[in-house]
Design a protein around this motif. Structure first.
Motif, PDB file in Angstrom:
ATOM      1  N   THR A  93       0.801  -1.225   0.000  1.00  0.00           N
ATOM      2  CA  THR A  93       0.000   0.000   0.000  1.00  0.00           C
ATOM      3  C   THR A  93       0.835   1.277   0.000  1.00  0.00           C
ATOM      4  O   THR A  93       0.275   2.372  -0.137  1.00  0.00           O
ATOM      5  CB  THR A  93      -0.923   0.024   1.227  1.00  0.00           C
ATOM      6  N   GLU A  94       2.156   1.182   0.133  1.00  0.00           N
ATOM      7  CA  GLU A  94       2.984   2.379   0.259  1.00  0.00           C
ATOM      8  C   GLU A  94       2.786   3.327  -0.920  1.00  0.00           C
ATOM      9  O   GLU A  94       3.016   2.962  -2.072  1.00  0.00           O
ATOM     10  CB  GLU A  94       4.471   2.009   0.356  1.00  0.00           C
ATOM     11  N   GLY A  95       2.332   4.549  -0.615  1.00  0.00           N
ATOM     12  CA  GLY A  95       2.161   5.564  -1.644  1.00  0.00           C
ATOM     13  C   GLY A  95       0.872   5.459  -2.435  1.00  0.00           C
ATOM     14  O   GLY A  95       0.584   6.329  -3.267  1.00  0.00           O
ATOM     15  N   THR A  96       0.078   4.413  -2.176  1.00  0.00           N
ATOM     16  CA  THR A  96      -1.097   4.184  -3.028  1.00  0.00           C
ATOM     17  C   THR A  96      -2.235   5.143  -2.741  1.00  0.00           C
ATOM     18  O   THR A  96      -3.107   5.329  -3.600  1.00  0.00           O
ATOM     19  CB  THR A  96      -1.607   2.734  -2.863  1.00  0.00           C
ATOM     20  N   ARG A  97      -2.263   5.764  -1.575  1.00  0.00           N
ATOM     21  CA  ARG A  97      -3.320   6.755  -1.326  1.00  0.00           C
ATOM     22  C   ARG A  97      -3.233   7.899  -2.338  1.00  0.00           C
ATOM     23  O   ARG A  97      -4.256   8.380  -2.841  1.00  0.00           O
ATOM     24  CB  ARG A  97      -3.222   7.305   0.102  1.00  0.00           C
ATOM     25  N   ARG A  98      -2.017   8.327  -2.609  1.00  0.00           N
ATOM     26  CA  ARG A  98      -1.824   9.407  -3.584  1.00  0.00           C
ATOM     27  C   ARG A  98      -2.328   8.986  -4.963  1.00  0.00           C
ATOM     28  O   ARG A  98      -3.005   9.748  -5.655  1.00  0.00           O
ATOM     29  CB  ARG A  98      -0.340   9.767  -3.638  1.00  0.00           C
ATOM     30  N   LEU A  99      -2.003   7.751  -5.355  1.00  0.00           N
ATOM     31  CA  LEU A  99      -2.428   7.267  -6.672  1.00  0.00           C
ATOM     32  C   LEU A  99      -3.954   7.115  -6.734  1.00  0.00           C
ATOM     33  O   LEU A  99      -4.589   7.538  -7.702  1.00  0.00           O
ATOM     34  CB  LEU A  99      -1.749   5.938  -6.973  1.00  0.00           C
TER      35      LEU A  99
END
Length: 532
Positions: A152-158
């Protein structure tokens, strides 16, 4: 209290609709919910249907679920979206493009979003060419604070960028868009500390699924009339009223559910409820905190352990309304004495498979499980915690009585895995999976004999630097256990403490109740919860 037949309620609700704007769904519609595993769970779609049928019990509208676990927008064909031939299609997809696609944190987002938009446009145009009504739902975000097996690392932004892309594409293609993502995040921000909507960082638990449904039932105006045009917009202001249970623990032979309705100012409201074929409506004078009881027909509530029922309660006053979903679960009671309780699990043939024990020791809690097994099949290389061999999963709801068995995974609702192994030495294989700070308070232990293995947990110590783990005031514990026994790698048999009609990893209300001091009568109990 009046109990209505479906036909009579249809006449009553048709009067209530006078002056309402139009419902998006129309007579004869077949509504399809398309998406990935979040949709495949069949929760937000089922609740949306339940709310629709509360307001339109006689309507000839049908629903189909086209969710598929692991599905990405990239590679999706129109045939997958329109399976079952829906004429109205909701689409919520993008999670798997973010967590299992080729993109990882540090890579530019723009190319991914350009490809996402292009595919979304092409799919919408194909659907419109087939004469389908399309509704885009922005995808939910991940919770990067949760440690899980998902990347999930960074996936909120995507995913946030995907949400914005959905809005842009909807405007470009003249189709409606419901911003599930933003409403989901606002709801989570309103919850108490440690409450999570995605216990594994990706998949919404029951409360998160219900929030998705709330976005749909409000924005699609499911209380509105079936005549008129289709539009996405909230039809009426939300009534400032709270519905709470007088007690979330109800005797198993009860036919009544007792509530309190709280309003900041006095008002007169029409309260309408539905539970399957049973329906009722009455006028209430609400003044501060008002007691109200639904008196149900005999056997209207769940009658066998592991079953559940869902009620819709609609409170309307002077053009404003608020809707509540009330779940009632029936479950087994495990009676204890003086803070200790024990029990056993049998396989499908009734043969003893294992035993378990709970013991309170002041602030501390001890759990042990013993499983009959001569040969252990170990599969530590598997991606998933249950692996391809022997395993055991434990659920604990350690919330205080007033919150016990609620919809949410509120920090004190835990799932842990054990993957026992014999080589190079015996280990219980303890894996914390969901719940806050289990690793800070858990000491795992175990032992092996010729024909069984034992695993155990001692929960004690400091949750954080300032908070000590303390169950000294707990009388009840929510509990579920699944023993996964392998006869060879990849050949597993799952045996649960009790069979349930809803998934235990999403609904804590399914858990059995451990009665540590023997205070409850009988071997079954009902627990209830209210959303929102």
């Amino acid at each position: 209290m009046r109990i209505f037949t479906v036909a009579l309620l249809a006449m009553v609700t048709s009067c209530l609709f006078a002056g309402e704007s139009s419902c998006f769904f129309k007579e004869g519609d077949r509504v399809g919910f398309f998406g990935d595993s979040i949709t495949e769970a069949k929760i937000y779609g089922s609740v949306t249907e339940l709310v629709f049928r509360h307001f339109h019990p006689q309507a000839k509208v049908s629903f189909v679920n086209n969710g598929h676990g692991g599905l990405q927008l990239a590679g999706t064909t129109v045939g997958t979206v329109v399976a079952g031939d829906p004429n109205v299609v909701t689409m919520m997809i993008g999670m798997n493009d973010a967590i299992i696609g080729s993109w990882v944190r540090g890579m530019p987002v723009e190319p991914e979003i350009a490809a996402y938009k292009a595919k979304l446009v092409a799919l919408i145009r194909e659907l419109k060419a087939l004469g389908k009504e399309v509704i885009i739902l922005t995808p939910t975000l991940t919770d990067e604070s949760v440690t899980s097996i998902f990347m999930t690392e960074g996936t909120r932004r995507l995913l946030a960028a995907m949400g914005r892309a959905c809005v842009e594409v909807a405007q470009q293609e003249s189709v409606p868009c419901i911003d599930v993502q933003s409403e989901f995040e606002r709801y989570e921000e309103s919850l108490p500390r440690f409450a999570v909507l995605r216990p594994d960082g990706v998949h919404p638990c029951a409360r998160g699924q219900y929030q998705i449904a709330r976005s749909l039932w409000t924005q699609l105006n499911l209380a509105g009339a079936l005549q008129g045009g289709r539009a996405v917009a909230s039809a009426s202001p939300e009534l400032d009223v709270e519905l709470t249970l007088s007690s979330n623990i109800i005797p198993s032979d009860s036919n009544d559910v007792e509530f309190s309705l709280t309003t900041p100012t006095p008002t007169t409201a029409t309260v309408t409820w539905s539970l399957g074929k049973f329906r009722g409506s009455e006028s209430l004078a609400l003044n501060g905190k008002t007691s109200w009881t639904i008196k149900l027909p005999a056997n209207a509530l769940p009658q066998s352990n592991g079953t559940s029922a869902t009620m819709v309660v609609d409170v309307e006053s002077h053009g404003a309304r608020r809707l509540f979903i009330v779940d009632v679960f029936r479950k087994m009671v495990i009676h204890g004495k003086a803070g200790e309780a024990t029990g056993a699990i049998a396989d499908a043939q009734g043969e003893p498979l294992g035993t378990y024990l709970f013991r309170k020791d002041g602030r501390r809690l001890v759990f042990e499980a013993s499983v009959k097994k001569k040969e252990l099949f170990q599969s530590n290389e598997d991606n998933y915690p249950w692996g391809r061999g022997d395993a055991l999963t434990l659920y604990l709801d350690l919330r205080k009585n007033s919150a016990l068995a609620g919809l949410g995974f509120d920090g004190e609702v835990f799932q842990v895995w054990f993957k026992p192994q014999d080589k190079p030495f015996f280990s219980p294989g303890f894996l914390p999976y969901s719940g806050k700070h289990m690793a800070n308070i858990a000491t795992a232990y175990g032992e092996r004999s010729a024909d069984s293995y034992k695993v155990g947990l001692l929960l004690s110590g400091y949750v954080t630097l300032k908070e000590i783990f303390d169950v000294s005031d707990r009388e009840f514990i929510g509990f579920d256990l699944s023993i996964i026994s392998a006869t060879a790698l990849g050949r597993q048999t799952w045996t649960n403490l009790q069979q349930t009609d809803r998934p235990n990893h999403l609904f804590p209300g399914t858990f059995a109740l451990v009665d540590l001091y023997g205070k409850l009568k009988g071997d079954a109990i009902l627990t209830a919860s209210v959303f929102p």
